[in-house]
Scaffold this active site. Structure first.
Site, PDB file in Angstrom:
ATOM      1  N   ASP A   1       0.824  -1.221   0.000  1.00  0.00           N
ATOM      2  CA  ASP A   1       0.000   0.000   0.000  1.00  0.00           C
ATOM      3  C   ASP A   1       0.849   1.258   0.000  1.00  0.00           C
ATOM      4  O   ASP A   1       0.302   2.354  -0.097  1.00  0.00           O
ATOM      5  CB  ASP A   1      -0.943   0.019   1.208  1.00  0.00           C
ATOM      6  CG  ASP A   1      -2.026  -1.024   1.062  1.00  0.00           C
ATOM      7  OD1 ASP A   1      -2.721  -1.298   2.061  1.00  0.00           O
ATOM      8  OD2 ASP A   1      -2.158  -1.591  -0.027  1.00  0.00           O
TER       9      ASP A   1
ATOM     10  N   ARG B   1     -11.740   7.441  -0.885  1.00  0.00           N
ATOM     11  CA  ARG B   1     -12.064   6.158  -0.276  1.00  0.00           C
ATOM     12  C   ARG B   1     -11.180   5.896   0.937  1.00  0.00           C
ATOM     13  O   ARG B   1     -11.591   5.261   1.890  1.00  0.00           O
ATOM     14  CB  ARG B   1     -11.859   5.026  -1.282  1.00  0.00           C
ATOM     15  CG  ARG B   1     -12.789   5.087  -2.454  1.00  0.00           C
ATOM     16  CD  ARG B   1     -12.693   3.843  -3.279  1.00  0.00           C
ATOM     17  NE  ARG B   1     -12.812   2.663  -2.419  1.00  0.00           N
ATOM     18  CZ  ARG B   1     -12.813   1.426  -2.910  1.00  0.00           C
ATOM     19  NH1 ARG B   1     -12.683   1.219  -4.190  1.00  0.00           N
ATOM     20  NH2 ARG B   1     -12.941   0.402  -2.099  1.00  0.00           N
TER      21      ARG B   1
END
Ligand code: EPZ
Length: 417
Positions: free
Chosen positions: A305, A397
């Site tokens: 990530d 998000r």
């Protein structure tokens, strides 16, 4: 669709406060389905994906009450529906986290297959194999997972590969299953450990979380609890990269340095000056940024990530940085957009070779997935002129409004409706 307009070249300074972790909040909220008791959460990040998960819980019949700024209470007194519909799951694949809780609580679950996304096919075959190992009958039909289990039974299961939400789904199912289950080759992410903290507070016995073997002795019934979500290590690392790129001095506050060891080690070897305290890290742009190779890996390795955000930093490092993505099969969507800004990147299979330093110039670019969008924001901070990032809903998000946090540091970032 909103866009972000960034005028690069500003020198930033100040303090940024890190929110609760998206990837800890999502499984923790799903765990509220395991009990008819009330679960109160604090430090919940105000993000699109969290709002989606709250809608999913309401769909299943839970009462959701927003408290003060970052607290929310969930009570699934009874389960009105054991079906997680396609239109909800397709907006957020993490909705599959209701599978384990619904199956354990109601003995059945019908969850739409999440489908792939920009970074890869992202199957849930291992989630299903592990649940079948606990005695669930699992069938796939018309794009839905149909799972039934009159009563789940404890299992001794080895995950064929490390899966974060797979580990989390099975922990939740086992917490409401009498007897002791053993799971091997588990994910070791801090978010997995945070879920274990909540499950223990609800009455389950959980040991080994954070290691590759997790033992869970579940109960027929679990109680309500209070839970504070851990800080978001990916948001923290994203701002550390912003600090290394554009800040005279940046304090990243309300974070957990112990969750960021691989990121801190990489930045230090790249020449970035860092000072880590208990709950904050001070970072500054170095005189000379040095190219360093990295490969993503499950925690405690360098997080996938953070791969896209590191790539943005690597465009400014002297030399060639070889960045290898080992977790997802197509997590280089940001490469073509970074190239539009002037980055020099050559992709060979799962490795991107970034040659720097490259002078970046503002351009129109498009966000494709959550972390790729963050990478484009970081590049926009140092690109000469104006960068306009389209499809910013990807960013929303997983990040509290970046234009607000970066603006407070002196960046010129505006949201264009
Ligand atoms: C979690 O996704 C995170 N999401 C992801 O963060 C993160 O990138 C990922 O873990 C890896 O760290 C949440 O926690 C909500 P995996 P998850 O199962 O659990 C394969 C973000 O940016 N696999 O650990 O879906 C899979 O295809 C998001 O916040 C199977 O083959 O990831 C992948 O190659 C993006 N079969 C690898 O395992 C399965 O049944 C790791 O996936 C499950 C996974």
């Amino acid at each position: 669709m909103d866009k972000l307009r960034i005028r690069g070249g500003r020198e930033l300074a100040g303090t940024v406060r890190i929110a609760g972790a998206k990837n800890a909040a999502l499984p923790a909220l799903a765990a509220a389905l395991l009990t008819e008791g009330e679960v109160t959460f604090a430090n919940v990040p105000m993000l699109r994906d969290v709002r989606t998960m709250l809608r999913v819980l309401e769909h299943h019949g839970a009462r959701v009450e927003n408290g003060s700024r970052d607290s929310v209470t969930v009570q699934a007194g009874s389960i009105a529906s054991h079906e997680a519909p396609y239109d909800l799951v397709k907006t957020m694949r993490a909705s599959v986290l209701v599978l384990g809780p619904l199956l354990a609580r109601c003995g059945r679950a019908r969850v739409s297959m999440p489908g792939g996304c920009a970074i890869g096919e992202r199957p849930i075959d291992i989630h299903l194999d592990a649940l079948a190992n606990m005695g669930a009958e699992v069938r796939l039909e018309h794009g839905y997972v149909e799972a039934r289990a009159k009563r789940l039974k404890p299992a001794d299961y080895t995950f064929p590969l490390v899966t974060v939400t797979g580990t989390e789904n099975l922990m939740m199912a086992a917490a409401l299953t009498e007897g002791t289950s053993v799971f091997r080759n588990c994910a070791r992410e801090p978010e997995v450990v945070d879920l274990a903290v909540l499950l223990r507070a609800m009455g389950a016995e959980v040991d080994g979380d954070g290691t590759e073997v997790i033992r869970i002795t579940g109960r027929r019934e679990l109680g309500g609890a209070e839970h504070t979500v851990i800080p978001d290590r990916v948001e923290a690392a994203t701002y550390l990269m912003a600090g290394a790129l554009a800040c005279r001095r940046l304090e990243v506050a309300d974070c957990r340095p112990q969750d960021l060891k691989a990121v801190l080690a990489l930045l230090e070897s790249a020449g970035v000056p860092l000072t880590a305290g208990e709950t904050s890290i001070v970072v500054a742009r170095p005189e000379k940024l040095v190219a360093v190779d990295v490969a993503t890996a499950p925690h405690p390795g360098f997080p996938t990530d953070m791969q896209a955000q590191y790539m943005a930093l690597a465009t400014q490092a002297r030399g060639v940085s070889r960045i290898t993505e080992t977790i997802f099969e197509s997590r280089f969507m940001h490469v073509s957009e970074l190239r539009r800004l002037g980055a020099r990147i050559n992709v060979e299979g799962q490795t991107a070779e970034v040659t720097g330093p490259a002078a970046l110039a503002g351009a129109q670019v498009m966000a494709t997935d959550l972390r790729a969008s963050a990478s484009l924001v970081l590049a926009g901070l140092v690109a000469d002129g104006v960068t306009v990032i389209d499809r910013v809903y990807h960013l929303d998000r997983g990040y509290e409004p970046m234009e607000v946090k970066l603006g407070a540091l002196g960046a010129s970032v505006e949201r264009v409706k």
